[in-house]
Design a protein around this motif. Sequence first.
Motif, PDB file in Angstrom:
ATOM      1  N   PRO A 107      -3.463  -2.183  -7.882  1.00 16.57           N
ATOM      2  CA  PRO A 107      -3.977  -1.227  -6.890  1.00 16.57           C
ATOM      3  C   PRO A 107      -5.115  -0.343  -7.389  1.00 16.57           C
ATOM      4  O   PRO A 107      -6.001   0.008  -6.606  1.00 16.57           O
ATOM      5  CB  PRO A 107      -2.739  -0.384  -6.547  1.00 16.57           C
ATOM      6  CG  PRO A 107      -1.584  -1.262  -6.840  1.00 16.57           C
ATOM      7  CD  PRO A 107      -2.000  -2.074  -8.026  1.00 16.57           C
ATOM      8  N   ALA A 167      -7.648  -1.457   1.675  1.00 14.89           N
ATOM      9  CA  ALA A 167      -7.966  -1.378   0.249  1.00 14.89           C
ATOM     10  C   ALA A 167      -8.949  -2.491  -0.128  1.00 14.89           C
ATOM     11  O   ALA A 167      -8.645  -3.670   0.033  1.00 14.89           O
ATOM     12  CB  ALA A 167      -6.696  -1.495  -0.583  1.00 14.89           C
ATOM     13  N   GLY A 174       2.364   7.078   0.499  1.00 15.00           N
ATOM     14  CA  GLY A 174       3.021   7.295  -0.780  1.00 15.00           C
ATOM     15  C   GLY A 174       3.402   8.745  -0.999  1.00 15.00           C
ATOM     16  O   GLY A 174       4.488   9.053  -1.506  1.00 15.00           O
ATOM     17  N   ALA A 219       1.524   1.907  -3.548  1.00 14.88           N
ATOM     18  CA  ALA A 219       0.489   1.427  -4.464  1.00 14.88           C
ATOM     19  C   ALA A 219       0.191   2.391  -5.607  1.00 14.88           C
ATOM     20  O   ALA A 219      -0.116   1.965  -6.726  1.00 14.88           O
ATOM     21  CB  ALA A 219      -0.794   1.125  -3.687  1.00 14.88           C
ATOM     22  N   ASN A 220       0.256   3.694  -5.365  1.00 21.08           N
ATOM     23  CA  ASN A 220      -0.092   4.667  -6.413  1.00 21.08           C
ATOM     24  C   ASN A 220       0.935   4.735  -7.533  1.00 21.08           C
ATOM     25  O   ASN A 220       0.654   5.298  -8.596  1.00 21.08           O
ATOM     26  CB  ASN A 220      -0.260   6.062  -5.809  1.00 21.08           C
ATOM     27  CG  ASN A 220      -1.526   6.182  -4.988  1.00 21.08           C
ATOM     28  OD1 ASN A 220      -2.521   5.511  -5.265  1.00 21.08           O
ATOM     29  ND2 ASN A 220      -1.495   7.029  -3.964  1.00 21.08           N
ATOM     30  N   GLU A 243       0.779  -1.235   0.000  1.00 19.32           N
ATOM     31  CA  GLU A 243       0.000   0.000   0.000  1.00 19.32           C
ATOM     32  C   GLU A 243       0.816   1.293   0.000  1.00 19.32           C
ATOM     33  O   GLU A 243       0.457   2.241  -0.694  1.00 19.32           O
ATOM     34  CB  GLU A 243      -0.997  -0.008   1.161  1.00 19.32           C
ATOM     35  CG  GLU A 243      -2.175  -0.942   0.932  1.00 19.32           C
ATOM     36  CD  GLU A 243      -2.916  -0.617  -0.361  1.00 19.32           C
ATOM     37  OE1 GLU A 243      -3.591   0.425  -0.436  1.00 19.32           O
ATOM     38  OE2 GLU A 243      -2.783  -1.404  -1.326  1.00 19.32           O
ATOM     39  N   PRO A 267      -8.964   2.361  -1.006  1.00 19.10           N
ATOM     40  CA  PRO A 267      -8.835   2.396   0.455  1.00 19.10           C
ATOM     41  C   PRO A 267     -10.119   2.904   1.116  1.00 19.10           C
ATOM     42  O   PRO A 267     -10.722   3.878   0.658  1.00 19.10           O
ATOM     43  CB  PRO A 267      -7.672   3.363   0.689  1.00 19.10           C
ATOM     44  CG  PRO A 267      -6.911   3.362  -0.595  1.00 19.10           C
ATOM     45  CD  PRO A 267      -7.930   3.178  -1.672  1.00 19.10           C
ATOM     46  N   ASP A 274      -0.364   2.633   5.259  1.00 19.33           N
ATOM     47  CA  ASP A 274      -1.401   2.524   4.233  1.00 19.33           C
ATOM     48  C   ASP A 274      -1.021   3.386   3.028  1.00 19.33           C
ATOM     49  O   ASP A 274       0.086   3.923   2.933  1.00 19.33           O
ATOM     50  CB  ASP A 274      -2.775   2.902   4.799  1.00 19.33           C
ATOM     51  CG  ASP A 274      -2.805   4.307   5.380  1.00 19.33           C
ATOM     52  OD1 ASP A 274      -2.359   5.245   4.684  1.00 19.33           O
ATOM     53  OD2 ASP A 274      -3.282   4.477   6.522  1.00 19.33           O
ATOM     54  N   ARG A 275      -1.965   3.545   2.105  1.00 20.10           N
ATOM     55  CA  ARG A 275      -1.667   4.175   0.824  1.00 20.10           C
ATOM     56  C   ARG A 275      -1.321   5.653   0.960  1.00 20.10           C
ATOM     57  O   ARG A 275      -0.640   6.224   0.097  1.00 20.10           O
ATOM     58  CB  ARG A 275      -2.852   3.984  -0.129  1.00 20.10           C
ATOM     59  CG  ARG A 275      -2.480   4.178  -1.586  1.00 20.10           C
ATOM     60  CD  ARG A 275      -3.587   3.787  -2.535  1.00 20.10           C
ATOM     61  NE  ARG A 275      -3.904   2.367  -2.493  1.00 20.10           N
ATOM     62  CZ  ARG A 275      -4.681   1.751  -3.384  1.00 20.10           C
ATOM     63  NH1 ARG A 275      -5.227   2.449  -4.379  1.00 20.10           N
ATOM     64  NH2 ARG A 275      -4.926   0.454  -3.273  1.00 20.10           N
TER      65      ARG A 275
END
Length: 530
Positions: free
Chosen positions: A204, A217, A518, A156-157, A153, A209, A514-515
């Motif tokens: 992803p 997610a 990023g 993930a982007n 995560e 999320p 988590d995401r």
Amino acid sequence: MIKEILEKNILNQVQKPGQYLGLEWGAHRKDWDSAKCRMALIYPDLYELGMSNFGIKILYNIVNQHADFLCDRAYAPMPDMEALMKQFDLPLWGWETYKPLGDFDMLGFSLAYELCYTNIFTILDLAAIPFYAEDREHEPLIFAGGPATFNPEPMANFFDFFLIGDGEENIIEIQEILVQSRHAGLDRLETLEKLAQLPGVYVPRFYKPDPEENYLAKPIKETLAFPVPKRITQNLNDFSNPTNGPVAHISTIQDKQVLEIRRGCDRGCRFCQVGYTYLPVRERSPENLLDLSKKSVQESGFDDFTLLSLSASDYTCLTEAAKAINDEHSENGLALSMPSQRADRFALELTSEITGARKSGMTFAPEAGSEKMRKIINKGLSQDEIYKAIKGTYQEGWSHIKLYFMIGLPFEEDEDLDAILDILTWANNMSRELRKENPKRYKKQLKLTCTISTFVPKSFTAFQWFPQCSREEFQRKQDYLKAGLYERGLHKIVKLNCTEPELAAIESVLSRGDRRWGEVLKSIWEAGSR
């Protein structure tokens, strides 16, 4: 690419220019134009580290053995090379083809360690590839595999997809889908939808999320797997351990031929992420190992073997395999070494077979000093077993022993730190007594290297929800051990290595993040972090 590098005299201006040459013995050089899918595997750290990465070696050979597919390699350049590449507007390239990374169909990153994340931005930047997956249209598909992808995560982007688990089977299936999609005229999103149906592939952009559930997610379509199952290679013998491949021009951290004897570990140490995530246990047969050792001597030229496993001592045919390999190669002066040993499974008869380890010492990993702490972490080692292993090793002629411990574990107290010092004190006293009794046999005093790592609560472990010590508390514990060595007069006998508490804190955050992390990682890279 190589012509531009030579014309601008770049290699004379950088450290270790041999790492940028390519042209290694054993490298695969396939025809670019005839390949139906062109992929580059990237280790987001230095060449001397990446050339020792076993996962990349496996996948590199599997792909290049396929008639229709081409696999190249790339690594993160050192800062001096990065600066020159930007100065002369040179894109990062594949080591065999000398093609810019942006010309490939797929780029696969090995995410072995969370602290390498910022290097991914460096590589994408040097390849002129947009950071965000949603901003890419005609660029290569960007994917990642490796231990850190079990929680993908935080990054993930920036990736089109992740490989969760073993990649031996997936790596070919993915390229076949890419070729089929191209022939069918499918666009990038449609191709990713097909990839998302493969077991072990996580895309992803198809998972959103949920702020109401700690940013877990969740799939946006019912047809998508949730959770995404990891891919498991059932039979190691079906996927040959690489016996050839690029032999580095410069020294690497693993200048040996690696033979993987076992994958997975069923010990259940409560802090160990790979012990949980790479189950079930699978073993390679001794016959297969012997055959691989013969081929590797012919094809690679290495004069040392190392047996690779999370817990090599638990390999059921260890002594049999080691003896067979040594019997085959000892006349040619080839040496055999192993990673750290389990004190409760260490067999003294094995010491005569582990000839290569005499150069660097024998290694044991008690992880904790007291039996109380070893029970808490499920290590399952008694004090007597540790003492027996250390004494037996010294009696067999090993004058250097490395010990690995971890501090900051749940429920740890200062008396547990004292227990680490007690083991070191006992080992030193044992060595002195044996030398006093028989100075002709024991000519060297036992030297000890003690590495103290800091506990990181990793995702998917039994300890994942436990708090981590503050940096100040980690530093206090390290200082406590250092002071204890001086008080006991061990500071000249024991070499103490400690990991940095600040790095452990970062690793803990990224392991369980988590995401949203990023954006933090990207801003850290923009501020100059590497």
